[in-house]
Design an enzyme around this catalytic site. Structure first.
Site, PDB file in Angstrom:
ATOM      1  CB  SER A  90       3.683   5.376   0.240  1.00  0.00           C
ATOM      2  OG  SER A  90       2.337   4.956   0.215  1.00  0.00           O
ATOM      3  CG  HIS A 226       0.092   9.488   0.932  1.00  0.00           C
ATOM      4  ND1 HIS A 226       0.481   8.708   2.008  1.00  0.00           N
ATOM      5  CD2 HIS A 226       0.455   8.796  -0.172  1.00  0.00           C
ATOM      6  CE1 HIS A 226       1.034   7.593   1.564  1.00  0.00           C
ATOM      7  NE2 HIS A 226       1.046   7.623   0.250  1.00  0.00           N
TER       8      HIS A 226
END
Length: 254
Positions: A90, A226
């Site tokens: 990320s 995620h």
């Protein structure tokens, strides 16, 4: 170096180093513990950013350039010493890219592999057009945080812990939301690039990462959202993959 890097197991005999960059608001521990798991041929360094862990009293960085300057300032002699790879999830995918870019352009150094996870390429339209989250009120910010998954419910329900956690997360998001770089006119790396991502995460422009390298390019998708990499099964597959490719790159390097 201890201020900036967590290393759970020093391995002077290791042939390769894996430098890991945390997700937004994250610390170094998740990736540092990989040093206890990976083979003796790999030494793991996990980057520790200001405003958290043992650096909790330091002010947060305001720009990507500050991260790049500090990491390279600390690690450059070691990166010249033996082969290294970069991993980032990320926000960490952006910082690993920025560090790789600076190392190549300024110091003519290149990783043997770039592993990026859970993020569009920083110059992709998908990333540039993504809504900004760091300016949201805490209430709206928490709603968004819950929607992407991966944050333990007990953490979200604890106001005192949240008070410590939110500033770091918002500070990192502020950096990434204001980070701009141009799409490479030609690949600046020749090493392999691998993208990992969760199938249930918001769609990322993974294909755009291909523009950074003339080398092998691979996308690997995992079950989960995620924070798919926190699943122990997924983590094992990732670590086995990294080990296999680093051991292969050691042979190529030698």
């Amino acid at each position: 170096m201890e201020k900036v890097i967590s290393c759970f197991k020093t391995r002077p005999e290791a042939v390769t180093r894996l430098i890991c960059f945390p997700w937004a608001g994250g610390g170094s521990i998740h990736c540092a513990r990989w040093g206890n798991v990976l083979s003796s041929s790999v030494e793991v360094f996990a980057v520790k950013l200001p405003g958290r862990e043992s650096r909790a009293k330091e002010p947060f960085f305001q720009s990507m350039q500050q991260i790049v300057d500090e990491v390279i300032g600390v690690l450059l002699p070691l990166l010249k010493e033996k082969p290294f790879a970069l991993f980032g999830h990320s926000f960490g995918a952006f910082t690993s890219f920025a560090v790789a870019d600076a190392l190549k352009k300024i110091h003519s150094l290149e990783p043997v592999h770039l592993f990026v996870s859970g993020a569009s390429a920083p110059y992709s339209e998908t990333r540039i057009k993504a809504p900004k989250r760091s300016d949201l009120s805490d209430e709206d910010f928490l709603k968004w945080l819950i929607s992407i998954g991966g944050t333990p419910p007990e953490l979200l329900a604890n106001p005192e812990v949240l008070k410590l956690f939110l500033p770091a997360l918002k500070a990192d998001l502020h950096i990434v939301e204001n980070y701009r770089c141009n799409k490479p006119s030609s690949p600046f790396l020749s090493c392999p690039v691998t993208c990992f991502d969760g199938k249930d995460d918001i769609p990322h422009d993974l294909q755009a990462w291909k523009d950074v390298t003339s080398g092998e390019f691979t996308i690997k998708m995992f079950e989960g959202s995620h924070f798919y990499l926190k699943d122990s099964g997924n983590e094992k597959i990732i670590l086995d993959y990294i080990t296999k490719h680093l051991e292969t790159s050691e042979i190529d390097y030698l």
